[in-house]
Write a protein that holds these residues in place. Structure first.
Motif, PDB file in Angstrom:
ATOM      1  N   GLU A 141      10.801  -0.569  16.619  1.00  0.00           N
ATOM      2  CA  GLU A 141       9.710  -0.714  15.634  1.00  0.00           C
ATOM      3  C   GLU A 141      10.301  -0.741  14.204  1.00  0.00           C
TER       4      GLU A 141
ATOM      5  N   LEU B  35       8.293  -5.253   1.196  1.00  0.00           N
ATOM      6  CA  LEU B  35       8.487  -3.801   1.290  1.00  0.00           C
ATOM      7  C   LEU B  35       8.065  -3.252   2.656  1.00  0.00           C
TER       8      LEU B  35
ATOM      9  N   VAL C  73      13.744   7.846  -2.691  1.00  0.00           N
ATOM     10  CA  VAL C  73      12.841   7.699  -3.835  1.00  0.00           C
ATOM     11  C   VAL C  73      12.138   9.033  -4.094  1.00  0.00           C
TER      12      VAL C  73
ATOM     13  N   TRP D 172       2.077  -8.818  12.774  1.00  0.00           N
ATOM     14  CA  TRP D 172       3.362  -9.450  13.115  1.00  0.00           C
ATOM     15  C   TRP D 172       3.658  -9.379  14.609  1.00  0.00           C
TER      16      TRP D 172
ATOM     17  N   SER E 197      -1.091  -7.071   4.353  1.00  0.00           N
ATOM     18  CA  SER E 197      -1.167  -5.731   4.932  1.00  0.00           C
ATOM     19  C   SER E 197      -1.673  -5.789   6.371  1.00  0.00           C
ATOM     20  N   ARG E 198      -1.452  -4.697   7.107  1.00  0.00           N
ATOM     21  CA  ARG E 198      -2.013  -4.618   8.461  1.00  0.00           C
ATOM     22  C   ARG E 198      -3.494  -4.245   8.417  1.00  0.00           C
TER      23      ARG E 198
ATOM     24  N   SER F 278       0.824  -1.218   0.000  1.00  0.00           N
ATOM     25  CA  SER F 278       0.000   0.000   0.000  1.00  0.00           C
ATOM     26  C   SER F 278       0.858   1.269   0.000  1.00  0.00           C
ATOM     27  N   GLY F 279       2.171   1.126   0.175  1.00  0.00           N
ATOM     28  CA  GLY F 279       3.045   2.295   0.306  1.00  0.00           C
ATOM     29  C   GLY F 279       3.465   2.881  -1.035  1.00  0.00           C
ATOM     30  N   LEU F 280       4.434   3.788  -0.970  1.00  0.00           N
ATOM     31  CA  LEU F 280       4.878   4.531  -2.158  1.00  0.00           C
ATOM     32  C   LEU F 280       5.348   3.589  -3.280  1.00  0.00           C
ATOM     33  N   ILE F 281       6.304   2.734  -2.977  1.00  0.00           N
ATOM     34  CA  ILE F 281       6.868   1.869  -4.025  1.00  0.00           C
ATOM     35  C   ILE F 281       5.861   0.775  -4.400  1.00  0.00           C
TER      36      ILE F 281
ATOM     37  N   GLY G 190      18.096   4.208  -2.572  1.00  0.00           N
ATOM     38  CA  GLY G 190      18.340   5.611  -2.209  1.00  0.00           C
ATOM     39  C   GLY G 190      17.006   6.318  -1.991  1.00  0.00           C
TER      40      GLY G 190
ATOM     41  N   ARG H 165      10.519  -4.871  10.012  1.00  0.00           N
ATOM     42  CA  ARG H 165      11.135  -5.435   8.803  1.00  0.00           C
ATOM     43  C   ARG H 165      11.580  -6.876   9.024  1.00  0.00           C
TER      44      ARG H 165
HETATM   45  N1  LIG Z   1      10.862   5.545  -0.209  1.00  0.00           N
HETATM   46  C1  LIG Z   1      12.170   5.648  -0.011  1.00  0.00           C
HETATM   47  O1  LIG Z   1      12.781   6.725  -0.207  1.00  0.00           O
HETATM   48  C2  LIG Z   1      12.946   4.440   0.454  1.00  0.00           C
HETATM   49  C3  LIG Z   1      14.346   4.517   0.508  1.00  0.00           C
HETATM   50  C4  LIG Z   1      15.068   3.415   0.969  1.00  0.00           C
HETATM   51  C5  LIG Z   1      14.400   2.263   1.383  1.00  0.00           C
HETATM   52  N2  LIG Z   1      13.052   2.223   1.302  1.00  0.00           N
HETATM   53  C6  LIG Z   1      12.360   1.031   1.831  1.00  0.00           C
HETATM   54  O2  LIG Z   1      11.563   0.414   0.843  1.00  0.00           O
HETATM   55  C7  LIG Z   1      10.380  -0.103   1.463  1.00  0.00           C
HETATM   56  C8  LIG Z   1       9.186   0.461   0.719  1.00  0.00           C
HETATM   57  O3  LIG Z   1       9.310   1.872   0.711  1.00  0.00           O
HETATM   58  P1  LIG Z   1       8.043   2.840   0.598  1.00  0.00           P
HETATM   59  O4  LIG Z   1       8.564   4.204   0.399  1.00  0.00           O
HETATM   60  O5  LIG Z   1       7.063   2.269  -0.341  1.00  0.00           O
HETATM   61  O6  LIG Z   1       7.490   2.741   2.086  1.00  0.00           O
HETATM   62  P2  LIG Z   1       6.107   3.293   2.650  1.00  0.00           P
HETATM   63  O7  LIG Z   1       5.417   4.153   1.682  1.00  0.00           O
HETATM   64  O8  LIG Z   1       6.395   3.825   4.019  1.00  0.00           O
HETATM   65  O9  LIG Z   1       5.244   1.937   2.792  1.00  0.00           O
HETATM   66  C9  LIG Z   1       5.671   0.887   3.616  1.00  0.00           C
HETATM   67  C10 LIG Z   1       4.486  -0.005   3.940  1.00  0.00           C
HETATM   68  O10 LIG Z   1       4.879  -0.816   5.051  1.00  0.00           O
HETATM   69  C11 LIG Z   1       3.759  -1.082   5.881  1.00  0.00           C
HETATM   70  N3  LIG Z   1       4.091  -0.656   7.245  1.00  0.00           N
HETATM   71  C12 LIG Z   1       4.215   0.593   7.743  1.00  0.00           C
HETATM   72  N4  LIG Z   1       4.496   0.574   9.048  1.00  0.00           N
HETATM   73  C13 LIG Z   1       4.541  -0.741   9.397  1.00  0.00           C
HETATM   74  C14 LIG Z   1       4.761  -1.415  10.606  1.00  0.00           C
HETATM   75  N5  LIG Z   1       5.000  -0.761  11.751  1.00  0.00           N
HETATM   76  N6  LIG Z   1       4.727  -2.765  10.586  1.00  0.00           N
HETATM   77  C15 LIG Z   1       4.491  -3.470   9.443  1.00  0.00           C
HETATM   78  N7  LIG Z   1       4.246  -2.868   8.262  1.00  0.00           N
HETATM   79  C16 LIG Z   1       4.288  -1.527   8.251  1.00  0.00           C
HETATM   80  C17 LIG Z   1       2.575  -0.252   5.356  1.00  0.00           C
HETATM   81  O11 LIG Z   1       1.713  -1.145   4.636  1.00  0.00           O
HETATM   82  P3  LIG Z   1       0.324  -1.643   5.289  1.00  0.00           P
HETATM   83  O12 LIG Z   1      -0.283  -0.449   5.953  1.00  0.00           O
HETATM   84  O13 LIG Z   1      -0.425  -2.107   4.090  1.00  0.00           O
HETATM   85  O14 LIG Z   1       0.651  -2.735   6.251  1.00  0.00           O
HETATM   86  C18 LIG Z   1       3.241   0.741   4.398  1.00  0.00           C
HETATM   87  O15 LIG Z   1       2.400   1.076   3.322  1.00  0.00           O
HETATM   88  C19 LIG Z   1      10.410   0.309   2.937  1.00  0.00           C
HETATM   89  O16 LIG Z   1      10.827  -0.757   3.721  1.00  0.00           O
HETATM   90  C20 LIG Z   1      11.423   1.429   2.951  1.00  0.00           C
HETATM   91  O17 LIG Z   1      12.125   1.553   4.175  1.00  0.00           O
HETATM   92  C21 LIG Z   1      12.296   3.278   0.858  1.00  0.00           C
END
Ligand SMILES: NC(=O)c1ccc[n+]([C@@H]2O[C@H](COP(=O)([O-])OP(=O)(O)OC[C@H]3O[C@@H](n4cnc5c(N)ncnc54)[C@H](OP(=O)(O)O)[C@@H]3O)[C@@H](O)[C@H]2O)c1
Length: 301
Positions: free
Chosen positions: A83, A66, A167, A47, A31-32, A9-12, A165, A88
């Motif tokens: 957390e 993700l 995003v 989890w 998803s949660r 559901s997140g950005l990527i 990096g 993760r």
């Molecule tokens: N965006 C960036 O710039 C970037 C850079 C480096 C690494 N990354 C990594 O790539 C992954 C995806 O990035 P993203 O930007 O798409 O992340 P995001 O938009 O924050 O989405 C991450 C998803 O993880 C789930 N989540 C959030 N908090 C959680 C928790 N406490 N426990 C379990 N699940 C949780 C949520 O999905 P649900 O609500 O559906 O459970 C959320 O939509 C992440 O792990 C992030 O750290 C991202």
């Protein structure tokens, strides 16, 4: 092929889900929360209680992990640090234990990781996948995250880890925070402004996940960053120039951010260059290799 995405559901995950649907590849989310914006099946897990709807694995050939608590969303108190890591690692462990119990093999397990592996430090060195991790909190988080992915080599033909990096996207993530001050005419580089900011356009990272999924030759660790190396000052100037806004204020002093955000401020006040050479050698073609192109695409759409 049937793909299960955690944190879809997140950005990527959102962009990747759309790409998979466009390619008619079956995709489900774990998803949660039960709601879905994509018209696909969403399974639930908790989890913290070690609860997972095991139906989520029915027919699944590939998993993209993700999920994880936002690294820069809240100050790094001790409980927030737990957390960040547990959301993760324990999620990955829960999937692994479930698949082991179900005797369910995978073609690939693809996990997000971060360039934080190389630490929140400022040097002129350009880090490659061969380099050792740093020893600060952000690096340790990535080490545990990647180790939790490695266990899948027991049951998956390939394990891929993408050290991502920053995003760049218009509505979500770091850019949408950085550009607010620029839009109000009060934008300025942060700290010395000389800290590197490895970045990648949302289209490129989503396409990279798709490519690593479809191309069996991807295996192991890749830095998921654009090839152009830029620092915080250059990024801030480029945002201002793309938005036709002036940048006349002095740099934001580091102590201001440290006072507000504490240790979390390290990830914006410090930063090292990260190499995209391995990814390019693997055959990945960036749609947006240059920051100027990436920002023009993002803002002029
Ligand atoms: N965006 C960036 O710039 C970037 C850079 C480096 C690494 N990354 C990594 O790539 C992954 C995806 O990035 P993203 O930007 O798409 O992340 P995001 O938009 O924050 O989405 C991450 C998803 O993880 C789930 N989540 C959030 N908090 C959680 C928790 N406490 N426990 C379990 N699940 C949780 C949520 O999905 P649900 O609500 O559906 O459970 C959320 O939509 C992440 O792990 C992030 O750290 C991202």
């Amino acid at each position: 092929m049937k793909v299960l995405i955690t944190g879809g559901s997140g950005l990527i995950g959102s962009r990747l889900t759309t790409l998979l649907k466009e390619k008619n590849i079956e995709v489900v989310h774990l998803s949660r929360s039960p709601s879905s914006k994509f018209g696909i099946k969403v399974y639930q897990w908790d989890w913290k209680k070690k609860e997972i709807d095991e139906n989520c694995f029915n027919g699944v050939t590939d998993i993209i992990h993700l999920a994880g608590a936002g690294i820069a969303d809240k100050p790094w108190t001790m409980s927030r640090k737990h957390e960040i890591i547990k959301s993760r690692v324990e999620t990955a462990n829960l999937i692994f234990e479930s698949l082991k119990k179900l005797n369910h093999p995978l073609n690939s397990y693809i996990s997000a990781s971060g360039i934080g592996y190389y630490g929140a430090i400022t040097t002129d060195k350009v880090f490659t996948e061969e380099d050792q991790p740093h020893d600060d909190f952000i690096a340790k988080s990535c080490i545990y995250w990647e180790k939790s992915a490695d266990q899948f080599s027991d049951i998956a033909s390939r394990v891929v880890k993408l050290r991502t990096g920053v995003v760049l996207d218009k509505n979500s993530g770091a850019l949408s925070k950085m550009d607010k001050t620029v839009k109000f005419g009060i934008g300025a580089p942060i700290g010395t402004g000389k800290q590197a900011m490895p970045w990648i356009h949302i289209e490129d990272i989503a396409n990279l996940y798709l490519e690593t999924l479809l191309d069996n030759t991807y295996n192991g660790i890749y830095n998921a960053v654009a090839p152009q190396q830029v620092n915080n000052e250059e990024v801030t100037k480029e945002i201002a120039s793309t938005l036709n806004k002036p940048l006349f204020l002095p740099k934001v002093p580091a102590f201001v951010l440290r006072t507000i955000y504490g240790e979390l401020s390290d990830i914006v006040l410090k930063g090292s260059y990260v190499s995209a050479k391995k990814l390019i050698k693997a055959g990945f073609e960036f749609q947006f290799p240059l920051l100027k192109q990436a920002l023009e695409d993002i803002y002029k759409k």
